[in-house]
Design a protein around this motif. Sequence first.
Motif, PDB file in Angstrom:
ATOM      1  N   ARG A  97      66.280  30.017  27.157  1.00  0.00           N
ATOM      2  CA  ARG A  97      66.654  28.629  27.504  1.00  0.00           C
ATOM      3  C   ARG A  97      67.746  28.557  28.568  1.00  0.00           C
ATOM      4  NH1 ARG A  97      63.048  25.121  26.593  1.00  0.00           N
ATOM      5  NH2 ARG A  97      62.037  25.400  24.614  1.00  0.00           N
ATOM      6  N   ASN A  98      68.651  29.511  28.595  1.00  0.00           N
ATOM      7  CA  ASN A  98      69.740  29.496  29.572  1.00  0.00           C
ATOM      8  C   ASN A  98      69.551  30.542  30.660  1.00  0.00           C
ATOM      9  OD1 ASN A  98      71.228  27.414  28.262  1.00  0.00           O
ATOM     10  ND2 ASN A  98      71.861  28.922  26.739  1.00  0.00           N
ATOM     11  N   GLY A  99      68.350  31.068  30.786  1.00  0.00           N
ATOM     12  CA  GLY A  99      68.105  32.152  31.728  1.00  0.00           C
ATOM     13  C   GLY A  99      67.481  31.729  33.033  1.00  0.00           C
ATOM     14  N   PHE A 100      67.450  30.423  33.316  1.00  0.00           N
ATOM     15  CA  PHE A 100      66.851  29.983  34.571  1.00  0.00           C
ATOM     16  C   PHE A 100      67.432  28.640  34.995  1.00  0.00           C
ATOM     17  CE2 PHE A 100      64.337  27.935  31.347  1.00  0.00           C
ATOM     18  CZ  PHE A 100      64.015  26.697  31.872  1.00  0.00           C
ATOM     19  N   LYS A 112      74.307  25.611  42.889  1.00  0.00           N
ATOM     20  CA  LYS A 112      73.731  26.013  41.597  1.00  0.00           C
ATOM     21  C   LYS A 112      74.151  27.438  41.237  1.00  0.00           C
ATOM     22  CE  LYS A 112      70.865  22.536  40.573  1.00  0.00           C
ATOM     23  NZ  LYS A 112      70.457  21.991  39.314  1.00  0.00           N
ATOM     24  N   LEU A 113      74.138  28.336  42.226  1.00  0.00           N
ATOM     25  CA  LEU A 113      74.548  29.717  41.960  1.00  0.00           C
ATOM     26  C   LEU A 113      76.022  29.795  41.608  1.00  0.00           C
ATOM     27  CD1 LEU A 113      72.569  31.795  44.596  1.00  0.00           C
ATOM     28  CD2 LEU A 113      72.122  31.543  42.157  1.00  0.00           C
ATOM     29  N   LEU A 118      80.146  30.761  37.497  1.00  0.00           N
ATOM     30  CA  LEU A 118      81.278  30.313  36.680  1.00  0.00           C
ATOM     31  C   LEU A 118      80.936  30.341  35.196  1.00  0.00           C
ATOM     32  CD1 LEU A 118      82.568  27.356  38.882  1.00  0.00           C
ATOM     33  CD2 LEU A 118      83.605  29.623  38.605  1.00  0.00           C
ATOM     34  N   ARG A 119      79.696  29.998  34.871  1.00  0.00           N
ATOM     35  CA  ARG A 119      79.265  30.048  33.473  1.00  0.00           C
ATOM     36  C   ARG A 119      79.254  31.495  32.960  1.00  0.00           C
ATOM     37  NH1 ARG A 119      73.657  27.314  32.378  1.00  0.00           N
ATOM     38  NH2 ARG A 119      73.082  28.998  33.750  1.00  0.00           N
ATOM     39  N   LEU A 120      78.853  32.419  33.839  1.00  0.00           N
ATOM     40  CA  LEU A 120      78.824  33.837  33.448  1.00  0.00           C
ATOM     41  C   LEU A 120      80.206  34.417  33.217  1.00  0.00           C
ATOM     42  CD1 LEU A 120      76.287  35.755  35.728  1.00  0.00           C
ATOM     43  CD2 LEU A 120      76.231  35.519  33.258  1.00  0.00           C
ATOM     44  N   THR A 121      81.171  33.992  34.003  1.00  0.00           N
ATOM     45  CA  THR A 121      82.487  34.622  33.962  1.00  0.00           C
ATOM     46  C   THR A 121      83.440  33.973  32.988  1.00  0.00           C
ATOM     47  OG1 THR A 121      83.183  33.280  35.868  1.00  0.00           O
ATOM     48  CG2 THR A 121      82.291  35.468  36.332  1.00  0.00           C
ATOM     49  N   ARG A 122      83.021  32.976  32.262  1.00  0.00           N
ATOM     50  CA  ARG A 122      83.910  32.335  31.280  1.00  0.00           C
ATOM     51  C   ARG A 122      83.813  32.986  29.945  1.00  0.00           C
ATOM     52  NH1 ARG A 122      84.049  26.023  32.866  1.00  0.00           N
ATOM     53  NH2 ARG A 122      84.315  26.416  35.043  1.00  0.00           N
TER      54      ARG A 122
END
Length: 122
Positions: A97-100, A112-113, A118-122
């Motif tokens: 669900r959160n992979g695309f 978008k990237l 930012l979502r990855l590094t939090r």
Amino acid sequence: MDAATGAALSGLKPGYSARLGAALRHAGRDLGQVPRHRRLLLLITDGEPSDIDTPDPEYLVRDAQRAVRSLSAMGIDVFCVGPGPRNKEQEAAIFGRNGFIQIDTLNTLPDKLLSFYLRLTR
């Protein structure tokens, strides 16, 4: 992303044969050799697995899904970016669900990237 990269992405044309599972495994094999704590395989695709040699579309979805799970087990995160409206249920089945993310136009890709990063590094 520089102008040359944007131009190259803008010039992409569909070839109607995207064996996602095979492409993910191939890229993952190379990425798996990189000694890092965290690795990310970023896939830019229409998200529609198809192969002129495989008539069963469900097989292609399951194959891509297995490839993503195998890469995850190797410590490689897979994230899909796709242009235009597509089948969200199918993409969720393959990438989670959160992979695309979907982008409407290419000029929204950098924003978008960035939000994805930012979502990855939090």
